[in-house]
Design a protein around this motif. Structure first.
Motif, PDB file in Angstrom:
ATOM      1  N   VAL A 188      14.501  15.785 -21.477  1.00 60.11           N
ATOM      2  CA  VAL A 188      14.012  16.778 -20.584  1.00 60.11           C
ATOM      3  C   VAL A 188      15.169  17.668 -19.994  1.00 60.11           C
ATOM      4  CG1 VAL A 188      12.471  17.844 -18.570  1.00 60.11           C
ATOM      5  CG2 VAL A 188      11.620  16.394 -20.503  1.00 60.11           C
ATOM      6  N   SER A 189      16.072  16.621 -19.286  1.00 57.81           N
ATOM      7  CA  SER A 189      17.315  17.099 -18.757  1.00 57.81           C
ATOM      8  C   SER A 189      18.158  15.916 -18.642  1.00 57.81           C
ATOM      9  CB  SER A 189      16.903  17.501 -17.158  1.00 57.81           C
ATOM     10  OG  SER A 189      16.695  16.463 -16.423  1.00 57.81           O
ATOM     11  N   ARG A 190      19.413  16.242 -18.410  1.00 57.36           N
ATOM     12  CA  ARG A 190      20.526  15.440 -18.032  1.00 57.36           C
ATOM     13  C   ARG A 190      20.486  14.505 -16.812  1.00 57.36           C
ATOM     14  NH1 ARG A 190      24.604  14.782 -21.453  1.00 57.36           N
ATOM     15  NH2 ARG A 190      25.775  13.697 -20.087  1.00 57.36           N
ATOM     16  N   ALA A 191      19.857  15.237 -15.814  1.00 61.14           N
ATOM     17  CA  ALA A 191      19.422  14.659 -14.657  1.00 61.14           C
ATOM     18  C   ALA A 191      18.747  13.364 -14.690  1.00 61.14           C
ATOM     19  CB  ALA A 191      18.765  15.360 -13.804  1.00 61.14           C
ATOM     20  N   LYS A 192      17.967  12.846 -15.702  1.00 58.93           N
ATOM     21  CA  LYS A 192      17.282  11.754 -16.010  1.00 58.93           C
ATOM     22  C   LYS A 192      18.428  10.490 -15.861  1.00 58.93           C
ATOM     23  CE  LYS A 192      14.562   9.345 -19.484  1.00 58.93           C
ATOM     24  NZ  LYS A 192      13.964   9.365 -20.623  1.00 58.93           N
ATOM     25  N   ILE A 215       9.935  15.044  -5.450  1.00 55.84           N
ATOM     26  CA  ILE A 215      10.326  16.144  -4.868  1.00 55.84           C
ATOM     27  C   ILE A 215      11.629  16.720  -5.458  1.00 55.84           C
ATOM     28  CG2 ILE A 215      10.705  17.000  -2.705  1.00 55.84           C
ATOM     29  CD1 ILE A 215      10.070  14.671  -1.393  1.00 55.84           C
ATOM     30  N   GLY A 216      11.322  18.260  -5.982  1.00 55.28           N
ATOM     31  CA  GLY A 216      12.357  18.829  -6.564  1.00 55.28           C
ATOM     32  C   GLY A 216      12.543  18.360  -8.177  1.00 55.28           C
ATOM     33  N   ALA A 217      11.270  18.322  -8.628  1.00 58.57           N
ATOM     34  CA  ALA A 217      11.104  17.476 -10.074  1.00 58.57           C
ATOM     35  C   ALA A 217      11.561  18.276 -11.367  1.00 58.57           C
ATOM     36  CB  ALA A 217       9.783  17.046 -10.415  1.00 58.57           C
ATOM     37  N   ALA A 218      11.672  19.591 -11.141  1.00 57.93           N
ATOM     38  CA  ALA A 218      11.878  20.201 -12.468  1.00 57.93           C
ATOM     39  C   ALA A 218      13.394  20.295 -12.903  1.00 57.93           C
ATOM     40  CB  ALA A 218      11.363  21.867 -12.218  1.00 57.93           C
ATOM     41  N   PRO A 219      13.398  20.061 -14.200  1.00 57.83           N
ATOM     42  CA  PRO A 219      12.515  20.466 -15.245  1.00 57.83           C
ATOM     43  C   PRO A 219      11.811  19.293 -15.451  1.00 57.83           C
ATOM     44  CG  PRO A 219      14.856  20.508 -16.053  1.00 57.83           C
ATOM     45  CD  PRO A 219      14.861  20.403 -14.777  1.00 57.83           C
ATOM     46  N   GLY A 220      12.308  17.825 -15.050  1.00 55.67           N
ATOM     47  CA  GLY A 220      11.372  16.832 -15.169  1.00 55.67           C
ATOM     48  C   GLY A 220      12.012  15.720 -15.661  1.00 55.67           C
ATOM     49  N   GLY A 221      13.285  15.456 -15.742  1.00 55.46           N
ATOM     50  CA  GLY A 221      14.066  14.314 -16.281  1.00 55.46           C
ATOM     51  C   GLY A 221      13.596  13.126 -15.250  1.00 55.46           C
ATOM     52  N   ALA A 235       4.679  15.309  -8.971  1.00 57.41           N
ATOM     53  CA  ALA A 235       5.851  15.900  -9.006  1.00 57.41           C
ATOM     54  C   ALA A 235       5.607  17.438  -8.344  1.00 57.41           C
ATOM     55  CB  ALA A 235       6.187  16.308 -10.365  1.00 57.41           C
ATOM     56  N   VAL A 236       6.486  17.869  -7.419  1.00 57.38           N
ATOM     57  CA  VAL A 236       6.705  18.938  -6.564  1.00 57.38           C
ATOM     58  C   VAL A 236       7.834  19.728  -6.771  1.00 57.38           C
ATOM     59  CG1 VAL A 236       6.410  20.020  -4.127  1.00 57.38           C
ATOM     60  CG2 VAL A 236       5.424  17.656  -4.714  1.00 57.38           C
ATOM     61  N   ASP A 237       7.716  21.076  -7.231  1.00 60.57           N
ATOM     62  CA  ASP A 237       8.790  21.777  -7.535  1.00 60.57           C
ATOM     63  C   ASP A 237       8.215  23.257  -7.578  1.00 60.57           C
ATOM     64  OD1 ASP A 237      11.189  23.254  -8.545  1.00 60.57           O
ATOM     65  OD2 ASP A 237      11.794  21.292  -8.706  1.00 60.57           O
ATOM     66  N   PRO A 238       8.738  24.432  -7.064  1.00 58.74           N
ATOM     67  CA  PRO A 238       8.359  25.668  -7.172  1.00 58.74           C
ATOM     68  C   PRO A 238       8.795  26.001  -8.586  1.00 58.74           C
ATOM     69  CG  PRO A 238      10.338  25.492  -5.891  1.00 58.74           C
ATOM     70  CD  PRO A 238       9.905  24.250  -6.055  1.00 58.74           C
ATOM     71  N   ALA A 239       9.804  25.498  -9.260  1.00 58.02           N
ATOM     72  CA  ALA A 239      10.108  25.698 -10.580  1.00 58.02           C
ATOM     73  C   ALA A 239       9.254  25.152 -11.670  1.00 58.02           C
ATOM     74  CB  ALA A 239      11.461  25.431 -11.160  1.00 58.02           C
ATOM     75  N   ASP A 274      15.513  14.714  -5.712  1.00 61.24           N
ATOM     76  CA  ASP A 274      17.045  15.311  -6.326  1.00 61.24           C
ATOM     77  C   ASP A 274      17.116  16.934  -6.355  1.00 61.24           C
ATOM     78  OD1 ASP A 274      19.156  15.135  -8.110  1.00 61.24           O
ATOM     79  OD2 ASP A 274      17.880  15.553  -9.813  1.00 61.24           O
ATOM     80  N   MET A 275      16.903  17.375  -4.991  1.00 66.17           N
ATOM     81  CA  MET A 275      16.960  18.651  -4.659  1.00 66.17           C
ATOM     82  C   MET A 275      18.225  19.015  -4.658  1.00 66.17           C
ATOM     83  SD  MET A 275      13.813  19.954  -2.220  1.00 66.17           S
ATOM     84  CE  MET A 275      14.143  18.793  -1.046  1.00 66.17           C
ATOM     85  N   SER A 276      18.561  20.568  -5.025  1.00 64.36           N
ATOM     86  CA  SER A 276      19.939  20.933  -5.024  1.00 64.36           C
ATOM     87  C   SER A 276      19.725  21.824  -3.612  1.00 64.36           C
ATOM     88  CB  SER A 276      20.334  21.687  -6.105  1.00 64.36           C
ATOM     89  OG  SER A 276      20.073  21.211  -7.466  1.00 64.36           O
ATOM     90  N   TRP A 277      20.128  21.157  -2.436  1.00 58.08           N
ATOM     91  CA  TRP A 277      19.943  21.749  -1.119  1.00 58.08           C
ATOM     92  C   TRP A 277      21.004  21.426  -0.331  1.00 58.08           C
ATOM     93  CZ3 TRP A 277      16.961  25.043   1.851  1.00 58.08           C
ATOM     94  CH2 TRP A 277      15.810  25.697   1.458  1.00 58.08           C
ATOM     95  N   SER A 278      21.172  21.907   0.707  1.00 61.99           N
ATOM     96  CA  SER A 278      22.248  21.420   1.740  1.00 61.99           C
ATOM     97  C   SER A 278      21.464  20.151   2.294  1.00 61.99           C
ATOM     98  CB  SER A 278      22.480  22.173   2.854  1.00 61.99           C
ATOM     99  OG  SER A 278      21.380  22.398   3.813  1.00 61.99           O
TER     100      SER A 278
HETATM  101  C1  LIG Z   1      18.672  19.453  -9.756  1.00 62.08           C
HETATM  102  S1  LIG Z   1      17.258  19.955 -10.135  1.00 62.08           S
HETATM  103  C2  LIG Z   1      16.122  18.461 -10.255  1.00 62.08           C
HETATM  104  C3  LIG Z   1      16.318  17.968 -11.613  1.00 62.08           C
HETATM  105  C4  LIG Z   1      15.332  16.747 -11.715  1.00 62.08           C
HETATM  106  N1  LIG Z   1      15.574  15.664 -10.928  1.00 62.08           N
HETATM  107  C5  LIG Z   1      15.063  16.545 -13.483  1.00 62.08           C
HETATM  108  O1  LIG Z   1      15.693  15.208 -13.474  1.00 62.08           O
HETATM  109  O2  LIG Z   1      14.839  17.205 -14.045  1.00 62.08           O
HETATM  110  C6  LIG Z   1      16.679  20.610  -8.475  1.00 62.08           C
HETATM  111  C7  LIG Z   1      15.242  21.376  -8.191  1.00 62.08           C
HETATM  112  O3  LIG Z   1      15.133  21.403  -6.795  1.00 62.08           O
HETATM  113  C8  LIG Z   1      14.216  22.267  -6.788  1.00 62.08           C
HETATM  114  N2  LIG Z   1      13.929  22.941  -5.354  1.00 62.08           N
HETATM  115  C9  LIG Z   1      14.852  23.598  -4.451  1.00 62.08           C
HETATM  116  N3  LIG Z   1      14.059  23.803  -3.320  1.00 62.08           N
HETATM  117  C10 LIG Z   1      13.091  23.138  -3.431  1.00 62.08           C
HETATM  118  C11 LIG Z   1      12.108  22.941  -2.563  1.00 62.08           C
HETATM  119  N4  LIG Z   1      12.149  23.552  -1.197  1.00 62.08           N
HETATM  120  N5  LIG Z   1      10.954  22.190  -2.529  1.00 62.08           N
HETATM  121  C12 LIG Z   1      10.891  21.540  -3.810  1.00 62.08           C
HETATM  122  N6  LIG Z   1      11.774  22.022  -4.808  1.00 62.08           N
HETATM  123  C13 LIG Z   1      12.861  22.549  -4.765  1.00 62.08           C
HETATM  124  C14 LIG Z   1      14.575  23.510  -7.611  1.00 62.08           C
HETATM  125  O4  LIG Z   1      13.704  24.223  -8.073  1.00 62.08           O
HETATM  126  C15 LIG Z   1      15.199  22.405  -9.083  1.00 62.08           C
HETATM  127  O5  LIG Z   1      14.160  22.358  -9.883  1.00 62.08           O
END
Ligand SMILES: C[S@@+](CC[C@H](N)C(=O)[O-])C[C@H]1O[C@@H](n2cnc3c(N)ncnc32)[C@H](O)[C@@H]1O
Length: 348
Positions: A188-192, A215-221, A235-239, A274-278
């Motif tokens: 699903v993703s390299r993040a796995k 938390i921040g699960a998409a695309p789901g690796g 799994a929680v993610d707006p994407a 694994d959220m890409s946030w500050s």
């Molecule tokens: C690096 S990706 C995660 C990759 C994931 N670990 C995987 O293995 O596929 C970061 C994710 O954080 C999610 N994200 C960003 N802000 C968020 C929030 N406030 N709540 C939940 N997820 C959030 C993004 O939508 C994005 O899908």
């Protein structure tokens, strides 16, 4: 050939984080430690005032976050850049090492500096020639994994560095700490790979957990790995999650932001994020969901490193998550880019 009496090592970090690795080494080995670049920002020689086993002991006792790999230097040799010259000297160095490799399982790990001058040097050819010498002359058993000893070779334009060590003394038994996982079909993703590497680096067995919050699960690796390990996953993610996962009977997916969901107290024994946030925003969102993690539960969290203020970032996140979460280990993994990974536990 110059045989080293000093305690000399080659250190490797992720590209761009060698200064942080050097700062950690200064803290562990004192200000007298000396550095010389082999690949700026990434690979360097360090010389310690402590003898070799003491140096290794000090580093292993408090494993650095940014030093990914270390290998001792037993000898160096100026060389003319040709393959035959290299093999000739490696043979000589092995003769000097003599009995220590006899009948051992030996992994040959060869790396080289970047640049035109070494472009034609084939590391696989070096490895197979050295393996043949090890087997035929020294009765050693060349292996790629589970070695008793690692023979580390590093080529620069001017010099060949040679060292023999036990894998556990190198911080990682992968060449340069560059751990490789095979990409699976349909992955699903390299993040796995980040979570797979965290599992090894922190000595976790993910299959021991029952129920995870991602938390921040998409695309789901990460979610896919947790499901493979037999966990129930929320799994929680707006994407969107990858469609192949959505049918999984052990998965519950909330297509929402982390601050739009809440869960029953102690619902999970594992929390991953694994959220890409500050880092401070991320910590705030994780804090909001900590009630759902059981006391004694585990958290694995990726932390973005903005502006390279790495140590300050770690301090801030750890303090933002305290006292509920206690840091067990922080490590910049090979699969982390401008980030690192924290392993924490919830206070009992
Ligand atoms: C690096 S990706 C995660 C990759 C994931 N670990 C995987 O293995 O596929 C970061 C994710 O954080 C999610 N994200 C960003 N802000 C968020 C929030 N406030 N709540 C939940 N997820 C959030 C993004 O939508 C994005 O899908």
């Amino acid at each position: 050939m110059t045989v080293m009496n000093d305690s000399i090592f080659i250190g490797t970090s992720n590209r761009g984080f060698a200064q942080q690795a050097q700062e950690e080494l200064r803290r562990l080995l004192g200000q007298s430690v000396k550095f010389e670049w082999l690949a700026p920002g990434e690979v360097f020689v360090f010389t310690s005032e402590f003898e070799r086993s003491d140096t290794i002991g000090r580093i292993l006792a408090q494993e650095p976050v940014f030093l990914r790999h270390m290998q001792p230097v037993d000898a160096t040799q100026p060389w003319n850049g040709t393959f035959d010259h290299a093999i000739h000297y490696i043979h000589e160095m092995l003769v000097a090492a003599g009995a220590s490799v006899k009948q051992m399982n030996v992994a040959v790990q060869a790396r080289k500096a970047e640049g035109e001058a070494l472009a034609s040097l084939s590391l696989p050819s070096v490895r197979s020639s050295v393996e043949e010498i090890l087997a035929t002359v020294f009765e050693a058993n060349p292996v790629s994994r589970d070695a008793d000893l690692i023979l580390s070779l590093y080529f620069t334009e001017a010099k060949l560095y040679f060292g023999l060590s036990r894998p556990q003394d190198n911080l990682s038994d992968w060449s340069g700490g560059a751990i490789r996982f095979r990409k699976e079909e349909g992955q699903v993703s390299r993040a796995k790979f980040k979570l797979l590497e965290a599992e090894q680096a922190f000595g976790l067995d993910l299959s021991q957990y029952r129920s995870a919050l991602d938390i921040g699960a998409a695309p789901g690796g990460w979610t896919s790995l947790l499901l493979e390990r037999g966990l129930r996953v929320t799994a929680v993610d707006p994407a969107k999650l990858d469609a192949t996962l959505l049918r999984h009977p052990q998965l519950t997916f909330f297509q929402k932001k982390a601050d739009e969901v809440s869960f029953a107290a102690n619902a999970f024994d594992l929390l991953v994020c694994d959220m890409s946030w500050s880092h401070r925003q991320m910590a705030k969102l994780v804090r909001g969901l900590l009630g759902a993690l059981q006391p004694g539960g585990t958290a694995v969290i990726t932390v973005k490193l903005m502006h390279k203020k790495a140590f300050q970032t770690i301090r801030e996140v750890v303090s933002d998550l305290a006292p509920e979460l206690e840091l067990q280990q922080a490590k910049q993994l090979f699969h982390n880019r401008e980030e690192l990974t924290l392993f924490l536990m919830k206070q009992v």
